[in-house]
Design an enzyme around this catalytic site. Structure first.
Site, mmCIF file in Angstrom:
data_model
loop_
_atom_site.group_PDB
_atom_site.id
_atom_site.type_symbol
_atom_site.label_atom_id
_atom_site.label_comp_id
_atom_site.label_asym_id
_atom_site.label_seq_id
_atom_site.Cartn_x
_atom_site.Cartn_y
_atom_site.Cartn_z
ATOM 1 N N SER A 142 128.084 63.580 27.505
ATOM 2 C CA SER A 142 128.615 64.939 27.573
ATOM 3 C C SER A 142 129.562 65.134 26.402
ATOM 4 O O SER A 142 130.127 64.155 25.898
ATOM 5 C CB SER A 142 129.377 65.124 28.892
ATOM 6 O OG SER A 142 130.189 66.276 28.818
ATOM 7 N N TYR A 194 135.772 62.938 35.165
ATOM 8 C CA TYR A 194 134.363 62.892 34.761
ATOM 9 C C TYR A 194 134.257 62.567 33.272
ATOM 10 O O TYR A 194 133.459 61.725 32.856
ATOM 11 C CB TYR A 194 133.741 64.261 35.078
ATOM 12 C CG TYR A 194 132.358 64.494 34.559
ATOM 13 C CD1 TYR A 194 131.239 63.992 35.231
ATOM 14 C CD2 TYR A 194 132.140 65.258 33.408
ATOM 15 C CE1 TYR A 194 129.962 64.244 34.766
ATOM 16 C CE2 TYR A 194 130.873 65.510 32.934
ATOM 17 C CZ TYR A 194 129.778 64.996 33.610
ATOM 18 O OH TYR A 194 128.521 65.238 33.150
#
Lengths: 248, 428
Positions: free
Chosen positions: A141, A154
């Site tokens: 990500s 995260y």
């Protein structure tokens, strides 16, 4: 076997209900993928996903996979590879979680998104090395490059996974196995449903197209959309006092 | 023994394998018997474009140490790893030549049998297998059998891409030639019809056309050749003139450079000319540039070669490629005579066209899939020695002999010891 254009004929998805992974699978099945293995926690969503891909003409198997049960990973994936070569493994298991400062929840996020994904990736990397060819696609990500307040737990897990995948790529150099690290920005999926979209938001289909292009060009790292590569190059260098004031 | 990342001449999909270089048939037999679960495949000089001579995770036997040969009367007896170039070098001073030579001489005898190669004289002389008197086939159990035309194993092995066993020795019939020279007649043709008429009307033993598929009308140059008298001292084969360095970036060959190159090639050719040429210069112009496959850079390239019966099939494919805008360098067009008996042999009566494309050209995978369909519709097929991207479903349609091939392969190799990346990809 991957062909000259890196269109895989067989595909293993770790985290088999991920919207991004399934969009990628649909695209690859339209090309050459004929065998698709979905590894995920058994659920209705998994059954639906398998049926959807069967509808496109693929032979789909589902395999029970629990990201946190790292002791089982070698056996689980060993059985998948024993049935036949896997050309592309797409690792897409992750939990975004909430942003509460809850140590147990944070540990859960890390144990799926980082530890579980890493263990599964390694189990598959070893099997790919044995067969002498293949590509590992690791879903990272942009958050791995710099965490935002909204997703920092995260983000830290993805940072670990991203770093691990880069190192693994170097270890696998010359083995016939390649690693593609995918860094999407905000993607409209069931994982992000209800969250305010960040700038440069994209869709699972757009990420799938980028992954397909990345496979074709044998890229090592891709950003989706591509402009995020430049955006993140700047954001990464922003002083924290300024970065903190950015929205989100 | 060593591990190596092996790719084909197009350098597109490498895989890692254990490579053995046996120095005797006994060593080779031992290697085959000890192959293990992912099997074994023979490799010669690595000139197949795609993945037939690689075997990811398994064993690859490099045959190039088994390269002895002798000329006995009217026959050549050669080991499987002997290169056609070495045979030609020995034959020419004796007034002999190989009956069939492909576009490069860096091909082993075993590879020539396994791909059942053809040359610029297919209508007159057929494919390589037509000139093989017998060969020795090492099968999965480690035994060696001698195989002759008419045997099942012969027709499964010629064109069988190494999947029936390893050709360890072959007996070939050379042809007599008056000198190492060819009389070559070259003619520029302004469009595809002109090229086809010229090739169809050719009475020369060898004929080939270079097509510019990027030009609107498919212009080309036709080279016809026959063996001719000349001074015996002429060197038939010359070494490479140039060598391509290893680190060329990808993307240098694109639509613009391809258009320019094709234009220059066309313009440099005389409108019409007749001259004498050494064999090597006519048959193997690309062998003058060592490692020419590197000019495409690390992403590599794909050669698409198909054969279609006479009719509209050829034009359909050429039009499709021309319209697509995908850059293709000089395409090579030849006529093919009647098919031989090899079950997976490529040549069928009609036209064959070979085109080179940079592997990363946008739209290429989809273009070639569409071309496959046009080739199938015309009753044609693609050449497995060149293929790196065919869909497995297309194979049985293109090769009706496939079912019979599988039966014979299952008899010769019931455990499936002979395996290759090509076999896995096409589910051969």
């Amino acid at each position: 076997m991957n062909n000259a254009f890196r269109d895989p004929q067989s595909l293993l998805i770790v985290g088999g209900t991920s919207d991004i992974a399934l969009a990628t699978a649909r695209l690859l099945v339209r090309r050459r993928a004929r065998r698709v293995v979905l590894a995920a926690r058994p659920s209705e969503a998994l059954t639906r996903a398998a049926d959807g891909l069967r509808g496109l003409g693929a032979a789909v198997e589902t395999v029970a996979f629990e990201a946190t049960a790292v002791g089982d990973h070698e056996k689980t994936f060993g059985e998948v590879f024993a049935e036949g070569d896997i050309d592309v493994v797409l690792v897409a298991c992750g939990v975004l979680g909430t942003n509460a400062l809850d140590p147990v929840k944070a540990a859960e996020i890390a144990s799926v998104t980082y530890v579980g994904a890493m263990s599964a990736t390694l189990a598959c990397a070893n099997a790919l090395r044995e067969q002498g060819h293949g590509t590992l696609v690791v879903l990272s990500s942009v958050a791995a490059e710099r965490p935002r307040r909204a997703n920092f737990v995260y983000a830290s897990a993805k940072a670990g996974l991203d770093s691990f995948a880069q190192g693994l790529s170097d270890v696998l150099h010359g083995s016939g196995v390649q690693v593609l690290v995918v860094r999407p920005g905000f993607v409209h999926t069931k994982m992000t449903k209800g969250l305010p979209p960040a700038p440069f938001a994209s869709t699972p289909d757009a990420v799938a197209v980028a992954i397909h292009a990345g496979l074709r060009s044998q890229a090592g790292t891709i950003w989706v959309p591509g402009v995020l590569r430049l955006v993140m190059a700047v954001l990464r260098r922003l002083p924290r006092a300024i970065f903190r004031r950015l929205p989100g | 023994m060593s591990d190596a990342l092996l790719a084909g001449w197009g350098r597109t999909s490498p895989s890692r394998a254990r490579v053995l270089r046996p120095g005797s048939v006994a060593e080779l037999a031992a290697a085959v018997q000890a192959a293990g679960g992912r099997g074994v495949i023979a490799r010669g000089l690595g000139r197949s474009y795609g993945d037939p001579a690689q075997n990811g995770g398994g064993v690859v036997v490099d045959l190039t140490r088994l390269r002895k040969f002798e000329l006995t009367g009217e026959r050549i007896v050669a080991e499987g790893g002997a290169s056609l170039g070495e045979l030609i070098r020995a034959l020419v001073p004796r007034g002999r030549f190989l009956p069939v030579v492909p576009g490069t001489r860096h091909v082993t005898v075993g590879g020539a049998v396994a791909a059942d190669v053809h040359g610029k004289n297919h209508p007159a002389d057929g494919s390589f297998a037509a000139h093989v008197e017998e060969f020795d086939l090492l099968t999965a159990d480690g035994s060696v059998r001698t195989v002759r035309p008419g045997d099942q194993a012969f027709h499964a092995t010629t064109g069988g891409m190494g999947l029936t066993g390893v050709v360890t020795r072959a007996v070939l019939r050379p042809i007599p030639i008056p000198s190492p020279l060819l009389r070559v007649e070259t003619r520029r043709c302004r469009d595809l019809d002109d090229v086809l008429t010229r090739l169809s009307g050719s009475t020369a033993r060898y004929a080939v056309a270079w097509l510019d598929c990027l030009s609107e009308r498919g212009r080309g140059i036709v080279d016809e050749a026959t063996h001719t008298e000349g001074p015996a001292a002429t060197a038939a084969l010359k070494g490479p003139l140039l060598s391509v360095p290893p680190h060329i970036p990808g993307g240098l060959l694109n639509r613009h450079t391809a258009t320019l190159f094709n234009h220059l090639w066309y313009c440099k050719a005389p409108r019409t000319s007749v001259r004498s040429m050494p064999l090597g210069a006519y048959f193997h112009p690309l062998d003058r540039i060592r490692d020419w496959n590197r000019i495409y850079g690390p992403p590599g390239f794909v050669q698409y070669q198909f054969a279609v019966p006479y009719g509209e099939g050829l034009k359909n494919v050429v039009r499709r490629i021309g319209r697509s805008g995908v850059p293709s360098f000089l395409a090579v067009l030849k006529r093919l005579g009647p098919a031989g008996e090899g079950l997976l042999s490529f040549p069928i009566e009609g036209w064959t066209l070979a085109l080179d494309f940079p592997a990363t050209a946008p739209g290429l995978p989809e273009l070639l899939d569409a071309c496959d369909q046009a080739v199938i519709d015309a009753g044609g097929r693609v050449y497995l020695a060149k293929d790196a991207r065919l869909a497995p479903e297309s194979l049985p349609v293109m090769y009706p002999g496939l079912a019979r091939f599988r039966e014979i392969r299952a008899q010769l190799d019931p455990a499936g010891v002979f395996q290759s990346d090509l076999a896995r990809r096409l589910r051969l």
